[in-house]
Write a protein that holds these residues in place. Structure first.
Motif, mmCIF file in Angstrom:
data_model
loop_
_atom_site.group_PDB
_atom_site.id
_atom_site.type_symbol
_atom_site.label_atom_id
_atom_site.label_comp_id
_atom_site.label_asym_id
_atom_site.label_seq_id
_atom_site.Cartn_x
_atom_site.Cartn_y
_atom_site.Cartn_z
ATOM 1 N N ARG A 64 0.833 -1.207 0.000
ATOM 2 C CA ARG A 64 0.000 0.000 0.000
ATOM 3 C C ARG A 64 0.865 1.252 0.000
ATOM 4 O O ARG A 64 0.550 2.235 -0.691
ATOM 5 C CB ARG A 64 -0.929 -0.013 1.211
ATOM 6 N N GLU A 65 1.933 1.237 0.774
ATOM 7 C CA GLU A 65 2.800 2.403 0.827
ATOM 8 C C GLU A 65 3.558 2.597 -0.484
ATOM 9 O O GLU A 65 3.736 3.729 -0.954
ATOM 10 C CB GLU A 65 3.787 2.272 1.986
ATOM 11 N N ARG A 67 2.573 1.882 -3.456
ATOM 12 C CA ARG A 67 1.689 2.423 -4.495
ATOM 13 C C ARG A 67 1.471 3.927 -4.341
ATOM 14 O O ARG A 67 1.033 4.589 -5.287
ATOM 15 C CB ARG A 67 0.349 1.682 -4.472
ATOM 16 N N MET A 68 1.788 4.481 -3.159
ATOM 17 C CA MET A 68 1.606 5.910 -2.925
ATOM 18 C C MET A 68 2.898 6.705 -3.100
ATOM 19 O O MET A 68 2.903 7.927 -2.924
ATOM 20 C CB MET A 68 1.079 6.141 -1.505
ATOM 21 N N ASN A 70 5.760 8.916 -4.460
ATOM 22 C CA ASN A 70 5.934 9.954 -5.488
ATOM 23 C C ASN A 70 4.618 10.429 -6.096
ATOM 24 O O ASN A 70 4.604 10.961 -7.209
ATOM 25 C CB ASN A 70 6.856 9.461 -6.604
ATOM 26 N N LEU A 71 3.522 10.267 -5.372
ATOM 27 C CA LEU A 71 2.233 10.775 -5.847
ATOM 28 C C LEU A 71 1.903 12.041 -5.074
ATOM 29 O O LEU A 71 1.683 12.013 -3.862
ATOM 30 C CB LEU A 71 1.133 9.725 -5.646
ATOM 31 N N THR A 107 5.939 9.029 0.929
ATOM 32 C CA THR A 107 4.572 8.850 0.471
ATOM 33 C C THR A 107 3.711 10.025 0.906
ATOM 34 O O THR A 107 3.972 10.671 1.923
ATOM 35 C CB THR A 107 3.950 7.553 1.024
ATOM 36 N N ALA A 108 2.661 10.271 0.125
ATOM 37 C CA ALA A 108 1.702 11.319 0.467
ATOM 38 C C ALA A 108 0.724 10.798 1.509
ATOM 39 O O ALA A 108 0.351 9.628 1.501
ATOM 40 C CB ALA A 108 0.956 11.775 -0.783
ATOM 41 N N PRO A 110 -2.961 10.822 2.706
ATOM 42 C CA PRO A 110 -4.300 11.211 2.232
ATOM 43 C C PRO A 110 -5.005 12.106 3.252
ATOM 44 O O PRO A 110 -5.024 11.822 4.446
ATOM 45 C CB PRO A 110 -5.025 9.870 2.083
ATOM 46 N N THR A 253 4.674 -5.197 -6.607
ATOM 47 C CA THR A 253 3.789 -4.045 -6.583
ATOM 48 C C THR A 253 4.168 -3.093 -7.697
ATOM 49 O O THR A 253 5.329 -2.676 -7.805
ATOM 50 C CB THR A 253 3.890 -3.306 -5.235
ATOM 51 N N ARG A 256 2.049 3.338 -9.282
ATOM 52 C CA ARG A 256 0.921 3.952 -9.986
ATOM 53 C C ARG A 256 1.404 4.858 -11.113
ATOM 54 O O ARG A 256 2.412 5.553 -10.986
ATOM 55 C CB ARG A 256 0.064 4.759 -9.009
#
Length: 260
Positions: A64-65, A67-68, A70-71, A107-108, A110, A253, A256
């Protein structure tokens, strides 16, 4: 007293008693072996189930981390004007790193917040290490800081946190924002391998070649996916002596917006 009466009242002889004791002992030993075998089977199944649950928990969290990474919502840090890019912290150029058995991710966080009047915000308000403020229209309005970052109406806040997953003493430990003690997530870890699938260039969507164990910061844009290989054992210091065979759990993984 008659002979028949005396015979009916006679007890067990020595031979009969020895035979009865031997049969009882054999029966007790058999029941004990069944109990010990059942207990050993239960312990093995419990250890195997615990290993699988630990692997599922850790790999799912790390995926999960990843995938987040550099977003930053509407913001593309790779297309900033040179003067603005110079204000970006150096750590942002390497949002994924794996060195000395430590996986570091940026990571960003949310969140949703509307700014109605000029004020200031701290990264710590969002459990982050840095706070990006932008209006998503003009790069000149970009602000990145840690404390007392000025914000105003129309601004979008993007908190960025730093996560560290490290292997130490057969345990995976985590730390957020590079401060404080590391929290143990799982133990019984024999090894953790992190590798990266790379494209031939930053513009190519497809992977070319196999996985590599390290990536130069300048080539981050070429990463398309990350493979995690976690080896667990109930006796990590000597896996061959464990009651359960050491098992390796793998997960790939995809980052994104990096593959079609």
């Amino acid at each position: 007293m008659s002979t028949a009466l005396r015979a009916s009242q006679r007890g067990f002889g020595l031979v009969e008693l020895i035979i009865a004791l031997a049969l009882g002992l054999i029966l007790i030993l058999g029941v004990t072996q069944i109990f010990v075998g059942a207990k050993q089977g239960f312990v093995v199944q419990q250890s195997a189930a615990a290993m699988q649950e630990n692997a599922r928990f850790l790999l799912g969290r790390m995926a999960r981390e990843l995938r987040m990474v550099n977003l930053f919502g509407c913001l593309d840090l790779n297309r900033l004007p040179a003067p603005v890019a110079a204000t970006v912290p150096d750590a942002f150029s390497r949002p994924i790193a794996y060195e000395d058995a430590t996986l570091t991710l940026l990571t960003a966080v949310p969140h949703a917040q509307t700014i109605s009047s000029p004020t200031t915000r701290n990264a710590s308000d969002f459990g982050a290490r840095w706070l990006i403020v932008t209006d998503c229209r003009t790069a000149d309005n970009l602000r990145i800081g840690t404390a007392d970052v000025p914000v105003g109406p129309g601004d979008i806040l993007i908190p960025i946190r730093q996560l560290e997953y490290s292997l130490h003493n057969h345990a995976i430990r985590a730390r957020i924002n590079g401060a404080g003690n590391r929290e143990t997530l799982i133990d019984g870890v024999v090894g953790l391998d992190v590798s990266f699938a790379m494209a031939g260039s930053s513009e190519e969507p497809h992977v070319s070649g196999g996985y590599v164990s390290s990536v130069d910061p300048a080539n981050f844009d070429r990463i398309r996916s990350v493979r995690l290989a976690l080896q667990l054992s109930d006796n990590p210091s000597d896996p061959d002596a464990g009651s359960v065979q050491a098992a390796t759990y793998s997960l790939v993984t995809t980052l994104r917006n990096r593959t079609p």
